[in-house]
Design a protein around this motif. Structure first.
Motif, PDB file in Angstrom:
ATOM      1  N   ASP A  43     127.784 -23.007   2.392  1.00 43.55           N
ATOM      2  CA  ASP A  43     128.613 -22.503   1.144  1.00 43.55           C
ATOM      3  C   ASP A  43     129.900 -22.083   1.809  1.00 43.55           C
ATOM      4  O   ASP A  43     130.047 -21.629   2.892  1.00 43.55           O
ATOM      5  CB  ASP A  43     127.943 -21.241   0.555  1.00 43.55           C
ATOM      6  CG  ASP A  43     126.736 -21.585  -0.378  1.00 43.55           C
ATOM      7  OD1 ASP A  43     126.863 -22.471  -0.891  1.00 43.55           O
ATOM      8  OD2 ASP A  43     125.888 -20.685  -0.784  1.00 43.55           O
ATOM      9  N   THR A  81     135.476 -24.990  -8.212  1.00 46.01           N
ATOM     10  CA  THR A  81     135.223 -23.795  -9.191  1.00 46.01           C
ATOM     11  C   THR A  81     135.837 -24.281 -10.781  1.00 46.01           C
ATOM     12  O   THR A  81     135.181 -23.857 -11.662  1.00 46.01           O
ATOM     13  CB  THR A  81     135.632 -22.485  -8.864  1.00 46.01           C
ATOM     14  OG1 THR A  81     136.926 -22.291  -8.610  1.00 46.01           O
ATOM     15  CG2 THR A  81     134.860 -21.854  -7.871  1.00 46.01           C
ATOM     16  N   GLU A 125     133.765 -24.960  -4.353  1.00 45.74           N
ATOM     17  CA  GLU A 125     132.620 -24.391  -4.673  1.00 45.74           C
ATOM     18  C   GLU A 125     131.388 -24.741  -3.728  1.00 45.74           C
ATOM     19  O   GLU A 125     130.522 -24.246  -3.364  1.00 45.74           O
ATOM     20  CB  GLU A 125     132.286 -24.552  -6.054  1.00 45.74           C
ATOM     21  CG  GLU A 125     130.815 -23.903  -6.561  1.00 45.74           C
ATOM     22  CD  GLU A 125     130.880 -24.019  -8.363  1.00 45.74           C
ATOM     23  OE1 GLU A 125     130.353 -23.045  -8.904  1.00 45.74           O
ATOM     24  OE2 GLU A 125     131.090 -25.276  -8.670  1.00 45.74           O
ATOM     25  N   LYS A 126     131.376 -26.072  -3.577  1.00 43.15           N
ATOM     26  CA  LYS A 126     130.328 -26.886  -2.722  1.00 43.15           C
ATOM     27  C   LYS A 126     130.811 -28.079  -2.280  1.00 43.15           C
ATOM     28  O   LYS A 126     131.617 -28.553  -2.896  1.00 43.15           O
ATOM     29  CB  LYS A 126     129.139 -26.894  -3.536  1.00 43.15           C
ATOM     30  CG  LYS A 126     129.252 -27.751  -4.868  1.00 43.15           C
ATOM     31  CD  LYS A 126     127.822 -27.569  -5.696  1.00 43.15           C
ATOM     32  CE  LYS A 126     128.192 -28.162  -6.982  1.00 43.15           C
ATOM     33  NZ  LYS A 126     126.946 -27.955  -8.009  1.00 43.15           N
ATOM     34  N   LYS A 131     123.515 -30.895   0.539  1.00 39.87           N
ATOM     35  CA  LYS A 131     124.597 -29.539   0.347  1.00 39.87           C
ATOM     36  C   LYS A 131     124.738 -29.239   1.509  1.00 39.87           C
ATOM     37  O   LYS A 131     124.235 -28.722   2.236  1.00 39.87           O
ATOM     38  CB  LYS A 131     124.001 -28.793  -0.665  1.00 39.87           C
ATOM     39  CG  LYS A 131     125.010 -27.646  -1.195  1.00 39.87           C
ATOM     40  CD  LYS A 131     124.408 -26.674  -2.258  1.00 39.87           C
ATOM     41  CE  LYS A 131     125.481 -25.655  -2.742  1.00 39.87           C
ATOM     42  NZ  LYS A 131     125.799 -24.806  -1.533  1.00 39.87           N
TER      43      LYS A 131
END
Length: 133
Positions: free
Chosen positions: A132, A96, A103-104, A129
């Motif tokens: 989360d 972040t 964050e990812k 991705k």
């Protein structure tokens, strides 16, 4: 190519990404490299085009955006070698803010071809991705 050579190249790749230094980036690739961020896109052709795309310069479609310092890290390792072709997998982690929460996370697979000087002459990336955090 030997596994140790590819692993050193991958470490230099991460270092070049973290530095955003044009010379470090350029040293990774052959003059006539064909570089794909996505396997279905046309490649960036030539070292200069790859360096510009890494630096976020120009308006090239599919180019990488420049990441804010301290907001990412990565770890990749060689999983297979066949002559001058190598496959590596690993993760790219984004935060972040510097020192912030994850964050990812992206799970990556690179397919690379190297020239006689150990520079990458073909590069294609696949990534997904992760869930989360």
């Amino acid at each position: 190519m030997e596994r140790a050579e590819v692993d050193r190249w991958l470490e230099a790749y991460v270092a070049a990404w973290k530095s955003y230094d044009a010379d470090q980036i350029g040293a990774l690739f052959s003059e006539d490299v064909r570089y794909r961020y996505y396997p279905y896109d046309p490649p960036f052709e030539g070292r200069e085009a790859v360096v510009r795309s890494w630096l976020g310069e120009g308006e090239a479609e599919g180019a990488s955006g420049r990441d804010a310092e301290g907001t990412y890290d990565a770890s990749y390792a060689t999983v297979a070698i066949d002559g001058d072709v190598a496959v590596a997998t690993g993760t790219s982690t984004y935060f972040t803010e510097p020192g912030g929460a994850v964050e990812k996370v992206y799970y990556n697979c690179f397919v690379m071809r190297f020239d006689a000087d150990g520079r990458c002459s073909e590069y294609t990336e696949w990534f997904n991705k992760g869930p989360d955090p």
